[in-house]
Design an enzyme around this catalytic site. Structure first.
Site, short mmCIF file in Angstrom:
data_model
loop_
_atom_site.label_atom_id
_atom_site.label_comp_id
_atom_site.label_asym_id
_atom_site.label_seq_id
_atom_site.Cartn_x
_atom_site.Cartn_y
_atom_site.Cartn_z
N ASP A 2 -16.80 -14.37 -0.02
CA ASP A 2 -16.45 -14.42 1.40
C ASP A 2 -17.50 -13.77 2.29
OD1 ASP A 2 -14.11 -15.51 0.56
OD2 ASP A 2 -12.94 -13.68 0.75
N1 LIG Z 1 -13.55 -3.87 1.06
C1 LIG Z 1 -12.41 -3.78 1.68
O1 LIG Z 1 -12.08 -2.73 2.18
C2 LIG Z 1 -11.48 -4.94 1.77
C3 LIG Z 1 -10.17 -4.71 2.13
C4 LIG Z 1 -9.29 -5.79 2.23
C5 LIG Z 1 -9.76 -7.07 2.00
N2 LIG Z 1 -11.05 -7.28 1.67
C6 LIG Z 1 -11.53 -8.66 1.49
O2 LIG Z 1 -12.12 -8.83 0.26
C7 LIG Z 1 -13.15 -9.81 0.36
C8 LIG Z 1 -14.39 -9.19 -0.21
O3 LIG Z 1 -15.37 -10.16 -0.30
P1 LIG Z 1 -16.25 -10.29 -1.60
O4 LIG Z 1 -17.32 -11.25 -1.23
O5 LIG Z 1 -16.65 -8.95 -2.06
O6 LIG Z 1 -15.26 -10.85 -2.69
P2 LIG Z 1 -14.49 -12.26 -2.73
O7 LIG Z 1 -14.83 -13.06 -1.55
O8 LIG Z 1 -13.08 -11.89 -2.96
O9 LIG Z 1 -15.12 -12.97 -3.92
C9 LIG Z 1 -15.15 -12.39 -5.20
C10 LIG Z 1 -15.72 -13.43 -6.14
O10 LIG Z 1 -16.03 -12.77 -7.36
C11 LIG Z 1 -15.87 -13.73 -8.39
N3 LIG Z 1 -15.53 -13.01 -9.60
C12 LIG Z 1 -14.36 -12.47 -9.94
N4 LIG Z 1 -14.43 -11.92 -11.16
C13 LIG Z 1 -15.67 -12.14 -11.60
C14 LIG Z 1 -16.36 -11.82 -12.80
N5 LIG Z 1 -15.77 -11.15 -13.79
N6 LIG Z 1 -17.65 -12.19 -12.93
C15 LIG Z 1 -18.25 -12.87 -11.94
N7 LIG Z 1 -17.66 -13.21 -10.80
C16 LIG Z 1 -16.36 -12.83 -10.63
C17 LIG Z 1 -14.78 -14.67 -7.95
O11 LIG Z 1 -15.17 -15.99 -8.22
P3 LIG Z 1 -14.80 -16.65 -9.61
O12 LIG Z 1 -13.32 -16.56 -9.73
O13 LIG Z 1 -15.36 -18.04 -9.50
O14 LIG Z 1 -15.52 -15.86 -10.66
C18 LIG Z 1 -14.72 -14.50 -6.43
O15 LIG Z 1 -15.10 -15.66 -5.73
C19 LIG Z 1 -13.32 -10.16 1.81
O16 LIG Z 1 -12.66 -11.36 2.10
C20 LIG Z 1 -12.61 -9.03 2.48
O17 LIG Z 1 -12.05 -9.40 3.71
C21 LIG Z 1 -11.92 -6.24 1.52
#
Ligand SMILES: NC(=O)c1ccc[n+]([C@@H]2O[C@H](COP(=O)([O-])OP(=O)(O)OC[C@H]3O[C@@H](n4cnc5c(N)ncnc54)[C@H](OP(=O)(O)O)[C@@H]3O)[C@@H](O)[C@H]2O)c1
Ligand SMILES: NC(=O)c1ccc[n+]([C@@H]2O[C@H](COP(=O)([O-])OP(=O)(O)OC[C@H]3O[C@@H](n4cnc5c(N)ncnc54)[C@H](OP(=O)(O)O)[C@@H]3O)[C@@H](O)[C@H]2O)c1
Lengths: 102, 464, 102, 464
Positions: free
Chosen positions: D394
């Site tokens: 994301d």
């Molecule tokens: N940091 C905060 O405080 C917080 C709080 C609330 C919400 N969020 C939300 O969390 C999201 C964070 O974004 P992000 O880009 O870090 O994460 P993300 O958009 O949730 O994407 C994580 C990706 O990691 C992949 N993944 C999962 N396990 C894996 C593994 N073992 N090996 C390789 N890939 C793996 C998944 O794809 P696959 O399944 O294809 O592997 C997934 O697409 C944002 O949308 C944000 O709004 C963050």
């Protein structure tokens, strides 16, 4: 087991120093001159002491020595209050963003 | 009005003062902030009057005196030219200091009305607090008066030093402490008066050895003092609005002094112990060895800038002296019409007080989003065609980076030397505040424009 | 003309909110996780209430219902205090500047 | 110990807690800050024990219980893997909440020891304060337990919604207020117990409709609640250490929630009213239209990076899932040996809690001066050869800039698409947290590396 009000005032004082520290560091440098003039104005809140000194006490001798000092302090503080806030206002009114110039 | 309600109102006005300072974190919110400050003050004054509830003759006098003081203040505020801000602030501080002294005297003479005991039998804690408030207030008063006189030019700006100066100050300090102790023991009135008199003297002695140009640091320091004095009186009067305000003002002054000293890369003690301005003359004469300079006129400058694609303006103290800000603004308007990109670079200690240049530019209607701080613009000099240095000197001096012997060594400077060409508008080759020669004057890509900043800028505008 | 201590506490509370606001905004984002664990630890200062609840009162019936709640609260808070500060310490110990790597 | 001395010590420990948070403004001062926090806590506990001055049986029990709790806490602190921090924090919050409830109960049952009056005749103000403290504490407790279960995977992360949910919550809220009022009038014990029971229920009902992935915001919010509960109890116990701490913790939690919501460009109410995670599945299925992707393996990736002059690593939630931080660090070491310049780019909401990625990288010994925030590094992607996106999704999705319909529209993103080539390490084409497809996967300059983040990174290191 009553706590002396002084301790509370001390707490207020110490916390206010923290607030002052942070609030002043967050002032943008381009407004440091208005900061000097507005702190000047607010420090004249000492006028509340002057008012008590001037008005309180025996009603008949309003021109007791201590009252006179109170009235003098009122004049001085009033100069500062009006002068400080107005000159700050005058300065701040000049800070403009770019628009249809002038 | 009950004591509790009163205390809550004072708390509210303390919070409003915090919001007033908080507003200054950006120009957009600053006007609202000032407004909060005014409301806070109105509340504090209003509830105090209501709490006394005495609407007889005294009240009428109160209004009259408020009106007199207010009119004087308003008159000064409207008339004062922006270039005189440093001395205005110094003058205003002196008044706060004196007001604190008067309130302390009044509390000493008539302690009953403040619930502090009775004449001759005042609570020890209150006695200490009011002595502190009075002493700091008195020092603030005379100190600010001297600062005012020096800044206004009514008194020579050069440091006045004499033998044993620091010793005398120390001795007076010890005497002051002794007086407070003695006063607490005996409650004698003449001791209180002596305390105030000696404090007045200390204020004078502390400030006269400091050079006129160091006054901005002194003003901030006195601002800080006036805050602590207010807090002291606040403890005496048991008033939280005063305590909060005192702490705010106290920290504000201290932080501004710190910022200035850091901007000049000097220690606070170096400034306060004084005598620095004296080195000026010696170094002035030393470095004059008649190197060749390139001398230009308004037409040369106009030609250079018209053909530039970007120009950075570096204003300094000289712009304030010449009142050149309006002329500068007109020149920039013409440049912009010619398609030149113009921005302003402000050094943290350009001018003679923090934010000095920003106020002057704002006065001349320069939008504040064209004005940049040192860190934000310093890298742009390398890509800029012309640096137009108007009345600035020390803040561009590369010696701060190269010569550890120099008094300004270590001070961050604006890297004007990196731009393709540098125009210096000043009246002569004489040095600035720090009293040291500027190597830039003699460089290949520098053109000196010897004239008053305002006259020169106007001429350039004509040639454009 | 005595001021109710509650007003003082209210002042302290309000000023502390200001301090909290500024102090938290000044925390660098890379330390936000330790911030969560350390605030957790310090909020366990509620243990002071638990101690009073557990120990104060009649000496002979130390296992009165109210004391028992106090002791339970002590255990819970102690878990937090030790856990919170130690895990924070463990995390912070990992933040290193570049040097002779590892 | 006199009440005054005690109050001063509590003030000191409050100030030490402020300094503890202040230390976190930079990694260098943070350890000292934590130490201040520990001292503050020790002072608070120490003076409380001394002030009671009861060193009989009860005191021994106190020490025993402290020791038991402390050992459990220490054990957890040492054993917990860094990737489990979110649930650890949730778990700890539940304890603080429950402790607050217990203290409130104890104060209610035995008000004399806290100087609050007598059972059946407690001061109204204290009754209100302790009801507030108990209610907020109870909500914090059950809410945190649910959050813990969801994060730990012991309970389905999908939002549980049912008809009339908001209405029931509202009704329970009204009942709670009614109970407090009734309690103040009658002082009946059963009312107090009902209050607590209903608050437990409210805690559950408030959190179950919120999707598992929104838990970080919930945790912060509960952190904030626990702070306000502590402050409430602080007013009851007339203890300024508690009041100051409560205010600190309360603001800290609120600000962190705000930062997270802003980072995700969602409103706080949108998060709290819940039901958002449900959209995930629908959008997942919609956007799959089998566009071609370039599929690579470890050798391709190693070749690309070896020949790059600069590489930026973009870690995301997947790195945490795969525990790939150590492998990543080794890969970077090899790259550096090959003369490649490597830096890390951290998005404010990468991972699942604020600062999540930073802690993991720190654990793997990545020096923090190689790790940059979004604003500081975003311009560097344009000059970088390879962006290595490991488990992030994301936070790189350009749809946030282009499609106003998208749920993440307006969220700032890392501009990885501007680098010469992009490597995506993830296990499939499935979307991330926000449940939306990422257009980048199908771009010309993207190479997808389908594998577990840790395995893939290790293979790349071998090929280097
Ligand atoms: N940091 C905060 O405080 C917080 C709080 C609330 C919400 N969020 C939300 O969390 C999201 C964070 O974004 P992000 O880009 O870090 O994460 P993300 O958009 O949730 O994407 C994580 C990706 O990691 C992949 N993944 C999962 N396990 C894996 C593994 N073992 N090996 C390789 N890939 C793996 C998944 O794809 P696959 O399944 O294809 O592997 C997934 O697409 C944002 O949308 C944000 O709004 C963050
Ligand atoms: N801002 C603060 O808060 C603060 C506080 C304390 C000290 N200071 C010190 O003040 C200095 C500020 O540096 P700066 O570069 O702004 O000023 P500067 O170094 O003092 O130089 C000012 C220059 O302006 C020229 N000048 C004076 N009147 C002029 C006129 N009418 N027309 C044209 N030029 C005129 C003078 O040269 P000519 O005589 O040749 O014309 C002088 O060299 C620093 O050394 C700083 O440490 C600043």
């Amino acid at each position: 087991m009553e706590i002396d009000p002084f301790i509370f005032r001390l707490s207020i004082f110490i916390l206010a120093i923290f607030v002052g520290y942070y609030v002043v560091w967050s002032v943008t440098p381009s407004l440091h001159t208005p900061l000097m003039s507005v702190t000047n104005a607010i420090s004249s809140v000492i006028i509340v002491g002057a008012i008590v000194a001037a008005l309180a006490g025996d009603n008949n001798k309003i021109f007791d020595t201590s009252n006179i000092f109170g009235f003098l302090a009122i004049i001085l503080a009033a100069v500062n209050i009006f002068g400080g806030f107005l000159v700050t206002h005058r300065m701040l009114a000049m800070y403009k963003k770019k628009r249809k110039d002038k | 009005m009950s004591a509790n309600l009163l205390a809550i109102f004072y708390l509210v006005s303390g919070v409003l003062f915090i919001l007033a300072l908080r507003g200054l974190s950006s120009p957009e919110t600053s006007r609202r902030g000032n407004f909060y400050g005014i409301i806070g003050m109105a509340i504090a004054i209003g509830v105090t009057i209501l709490s006394i509830g005495n609407f007889s003759t005294g009240f009428v006098f109160l209004l009259v005196f408020l009106l007199i003081g207010g009119s004087i203040g308003a008159f000064i505020a409207f008339k004062i030219p922006m270039t005189a801000m440093p001395e205005l602030v110094a003058g205003f501080h002196s008044l706060v200091g004196l007001a604190a002294v008067f309130v302390a005297i009044s509390a000493f003479l008539n302690p009953e009305v403040f619930n502090l005991g009775f004449p001759g039998n005042i609570k020890i804690a209150s006695l200490i607090e009011m002595s502190l408030g009075a002493a700091i207030g008195a020092i603030t008063f005379t100190g600010s008066v001297i600062a005012f006189l020096k800044l206004r030019g009514l008194m020579s700006g050069s440091p006045i030093t004499f033998l044993g100066q620091h010793f005398i100050n120390l001795a007076l300090g010890v005497i002051l402490i002794g007086l407070v102790i003695y006063l607490c023991n005996t409650q004698k009135e003449y001791l209180f008066w002596s305390l105030i008199a000696i404090s007045f003297l200390v204020g004078v002695l502390l400030i006269i050895p400091i050079g006129g140009a160091d006054m901005p640091v002194v003003i901030s320091m006195l601002n800080s003092y006036s805050g602590w004095a207010a807090a002291g009186i606040g403890f005496t009067l048991e008033n939280s609005a005063l305590i909060i305000t005192g702490a705010l003002v106290g920290s504000s002054g201290a932080i501004l002094s710190y910022i200035m000293c850091k901007g000049m890369n000097r220690s606070f003690f170096n400034v306060i112990l004084g005598g620095w301005g004296a080195t000026e003359d010696s170094s002035k004469s030393v470095s004059k060895e008649q190197k060749p300079v390139k001398n230009g006129n308004a037409d040369d400058a106009a030609f250079l800038m018209k053909n530039a694609s970007s120009v950075i303006i570096v204003p300094g103290y000289g712009m304030a002296v010449a009142q050149a800000q309006h002329a500068l603004r007109e020149m920039v308007d013409s440049l912009k019409k010619n398609g030149v990109k113009v921005s302003y670079a402000i050094h943290p200690v350009a001018g003679r007080m923090p934010g000095h240049m920003n106020v002057l530019l704002a006065e001349a209607n320069v939008p504040y989003d064209e004005v940049f701080e040192l860190e934000d613009i310093n890298n742009d000099f390398a890509n800029c065609d012309v640096a137009y240095v108007i009345g600035a000197n020390d803040v561009t001096n590369p010696v701060a980076k190269t010569d550890p012997q120099s008094p300004i060594y270590g001070m961050p400077i604006l890297d004007v030397e990196k731009s393709k060409s540098v125009l210096f508008v000043k009246r002569s080759l004489s040095p600035g505040y720090a009293g040291i020669d500027n190597d830039l004057f003699y460089r290949e890509n520098t053109l000196m424009l010897f004239a008053d900043a305002k006259k020169m800028t106007e001429e350039i505008t004509k040639s454009l």
